[in-house]
Design a protein around this motif. Structure first.
Motif, PDB file in Angstrom:
ATOM      1  N   ARG A 118       0.842  -1.204   0.000  1.00 54.89           N
ATOM      2  CA  ARG A 118       0.000   0.000   0.000  1.00 54.89           C
ATOM      3  C   ARG A 118       0.877   1.255   0.000  1.00 54.89           C
ATOM      4  NH1 ARG A 118      -3.155   2.476   5.201  1.00 54.89           N
ATOM      5  NH2 ARG A 118      -4.000   4.326   4.152  1.00 54.89           N
ATOM      6  N   GLY A 119       1.938   1.254   0.797  1.00 54.74           N
ATOM      7  CA  GLY A 119       2.797   2.426   0.869  1.00 54.74           C
ATOM      8  C   GLY A 119       3.922   2.459  -0.144  1.00 54.74           C
ATOM      9  N   ALA A 120       4.214   1.319  -0.778  1.00 52.24           N
ATOM     10  CA  ALA A 120       5.335   1.257  -1.723  1.00 52.24           C
ATOM     11  C   ALA A 120       5.085   2.158  -2.922  1.00 52.24           C
ATOM     12  CB  ALA A 120       5.557  -0.184  -2.176  1.00 52.24           C
ATOM     13  N   HIS A 121       6.035   3.024  -3.211  1.00 50.15           N
ATOM     14  CA  HIS A 121       5.943   3.976  -4.325  1.00 50.15           C
ATOM     15  C   HIS A 121       4.717   4.879  -4.208  1.00 50.15           C
ATOM     16  CE1 HIS A 121       9.357   2.588  -6.820  1.00 50.15           C
ATOM     17  NE2 HIS A 121       9.132   1.458  -6.201  1.00 50.15           N
ATOM     18  N   GLY A 122       4.316   5.172  -2.984  1.00 52.23           N
ATOM     19  CA  GLY A 122       3.248   6.130  -2.754  1.00 52.23           C
ATOM     20  C   GLY A 122       1.922   5.475  -2.434  1.00 52.23           C
ATOM     21  N   SER A 123       1.313   5.871  -1.315  1.00 53.74           N
ATOM     22  CA  SER A 123      -0.005   5.377  -0.946  1.00 53.74           C
ATOM     23  C   SER A 123      -1.079   6.192  -1.663  1.00 53.74           C
ATOM     24  CB  SER A 123      -0.199   5.489   0.570  1.00 53.74           C
ATOM     25  OG  SER A 123      -0.278   6.854   0.945  1.00 53.74           O
ATOM     26  N   GLU A 124      -2.331   5.942  -1.304  1.00 59.09           N
ATOM     27  CA  GLU A 124      -3.427   6.710  -1.903  1.00 59.09           C
ATOM     28  C   GLU A 124      -3.309   8.195  -1.575  1.00 59.09           C
ATOM     29  OE1 GLU A 124      -5.212   4.892   1.904  1.00 59.09           O
ATOM     30  OE2 GLU A 124      -3.606   4.519   0.471  1.00 59.09           O
ATOM     31  N   ALA A 125      -2.733   8.527  -0.419  1.00 62.81           N
ATOM     32  CA  ALA A 125      -2.554   9.932  -0.057  1.00 62.81           C
ATOM     33  C   ALA A 125      -1.551  10.628  -0.965  1.00 62.81           C
ATOM     34  CB  ALA A 125      -2.094  10.036   1.394  1.00 62.81           C
ATOM     35  N   CYS A 126      -0.623   9.882  -1.517  1.00 62.66           N
ATOM     36  CA  CYS A 126       0.368  10.434  -2.439  1.00 62.66           C
ATOM     37  C   CYS A 126      -0.197  10.634  -3.835  1.00 62.66           C
ATOM     38  CB  CYS A 126       1.588   9.506  -2.489  1.00 62.66           C
ATOM     39  SG  CYS A 126       2.779   9.882  -3.805  1.00 62.66           S
ATOM     40  N   TRP A 127      -0.936   9.650  -4.339  1.00 62.29           N
ATOM     41  CA  TRP A 127      -1.346   9.670  -5.743  1.00 62.29           C
ATOM     42  C   TRP A 127      -2.707  10.318  -5.982  1.00 62.29           C
ATOM     43  CZ3 TRP A 127       1.987   8.937  -9.479  1.00 62.29           C
ATOM     44  CH2 TRP A 127       3.118   8.170  -9.244  1.00 62.29           C
ATOM     45  N   ALA A 128      -3.591  10.339  -4.975  1.00 61.24           N
ATOM     46  CA  ALA A 128      -4.923  10.924  -5.182  1.00 61.24           C
ATOM     47  C   ALA A 128      -4.858  12.392  -5.617  1.00 61.24           C
ATOM     48  CB  ALA A 128      -5.762  10.770  -3.912  1.00 61.24           C
ATOM     49  N   PRO A 129      -3.975  13.235  -5.041  1.00 54.20           N
ATOM     50  CA  PRO A 129      -3.905  14.622  -5.520  1.00 54.20           C
ATOM     51  C   PRO A 129      -3.534  14.730  -7.000  1.00 54.20           C
ATOM     52  CG  PRO A 129      -2.853  14.443  -3.379  1.00 54.20           C
ATOM     53  CD  PRO A 129      -3.137  13.041  -3.837  1.00 54.20           C
TER      54      PRO A 129
END
Length: 335
Positions: A296-307
């Motif tokens: 989930r956190g590898a290479h960015g979680s949903e908080a990273c990619w949703a924006p």
């Protein structure tokens, strides 16, 4: 054909006991060699270069199969890394290659790749730097494990002055898009395996004279879990609906956002329905739910990619339905 072939090898090499042994000892060489000898590292290489010449759509079910088996070696990462190195015109080293989530230089010149998937066992790390790809030899790095039980993630540090010549032709963003896409596919595969295990347990476990899966409250939770697994799978597949060997950034962002969101919900529901047995080391569920949380956190979680997804939608000045169609079915839209 390739899915069936790799499925047979993964079933043989990565049984739950074999996964535990690799996690405990760090010795993944025999299993890795079996994969290398079978030619599965060159799935994206052209036939002229001795590869299978697969495209991204053909690779997707292979990656989900890797996720379903909780493979404790960087097989998916090595496949992607070899494609990136080929595009950069670089020689591919032997051994296990993983993709770095980040790459930075500290004030004293130390090169740091923090929380690198499979950093504890990888032979090489491929990182995206500002001037191109960096191919880093892990023999010269200090490895710092996360301390999480069974995790193969580690931060790697190369001393000041370590030679790392940038390889032009591939950007850092392309490395991150690959990392997001392949981890979305791995999540989809592992989530499906967790769903199967949970459904089977609910069918077998009896309480008050009948299987707990017969109770409406349990059925509701199983249905919600199945919805999230399906959504994660569809979103992950979106990142691989393209020509060539490079996932596009926006589909990869959508895939990682939705699959990461599903990962925590699927894992939580599975453990809730399994009860106490689900958290025991002897029970196989934890082999998959631990990876769901890590991926989930590898290479960015949903908080990273949703924006990134939200910014793309707002920039397009279109309805959400039109936006989804523009990403999923670009050829179907009028010019």
């Amino acid at each position: 054909m390739f899915v069936e072939a790799i499925e047979a090898i993964l079933q043989d090499q990565f049984t739950p006991s074999a996964i535990r042994a690799i996690e405990n000892t760090g010795n993944a060489r025999p299993a890795w060699q079996a994969l290398a000898d079978a030619g599965f590292l060159e799935l994206l290489a052209t036939e002229q270069a001795g590869g299978a010449g697969l495209g991204l759509p053909d690779l997707f079910p292979i990656l989900t199969t890797i996720g379903r088996h909780a493979v404790p070696v960087p097989l998916a990462q090595s496949i992607a890394a070899r494609a990136l190195l080929a595009r950069a015109g670089a020689e591919v080293p032997t051994g296990m290659i993983t993709l770095a989530q980040s790459c930075r230089y500290d004030a004293d010149g130390t090169l740091v790749c923090a929380y690198t998937p499979f950093g504890t066992i990888a032979d090489h790390v491929l990182a995206g730097g500002p001037d191109g790809l960096l191919l880093l030899d892990c023999r010269h790095a200090q490895r710092e494990a996360t301390g999480v039980r069974g995790s193969q993630c580690a931060s790697l540090r190369w001393p000041p002055g370590h030679a790392a010549v940038p390889l032009p032709g591939v950007t850092s963003g392309e490395v991150q898009a690959w990392g997001a896409a392949l981890h979305a596919a791995l999540i989809a595969g592992a989530a499906a395996r967790v769903g199967d295990m949970t459904l089977r347990y609910c069918q077998d476990r009896s309480q008050f004279g009948k299987a707990i899966g017969k109770y409406q409250a349990i059925q509701h939770q199983l249905a919600v879990m199945a919805e999230h697994i399906a959504a994660a799978t569809v979103a992950a597949e979106l990142a691989f609906c393209a020509d060539g060997t490079q996932p596009a950034r926006l589909p990869a962002a959508i895939a990682k956002t939705r699959s990461s969101e599903a990962a925590q919900l699927v894992a939580a529901t599975a453990h809730a329905l399994h009860g106490a047995i689900g958290v025991t080391e002897e029970y196989d569920l934890q082999l998959f739910t631990r990876r769901l949380h890590e991926w989930r956190g590898a290479h960015g979680s949903e908080a990273c990619w949703a924006p990134a997804v939200g910014d793309a939608w707002l920039a397009g000045e279109m309805s959400i339905v039109e936006f989804v169609r523009s990403v999923a079915l670009p050829a179907a839209l009028p010019n």
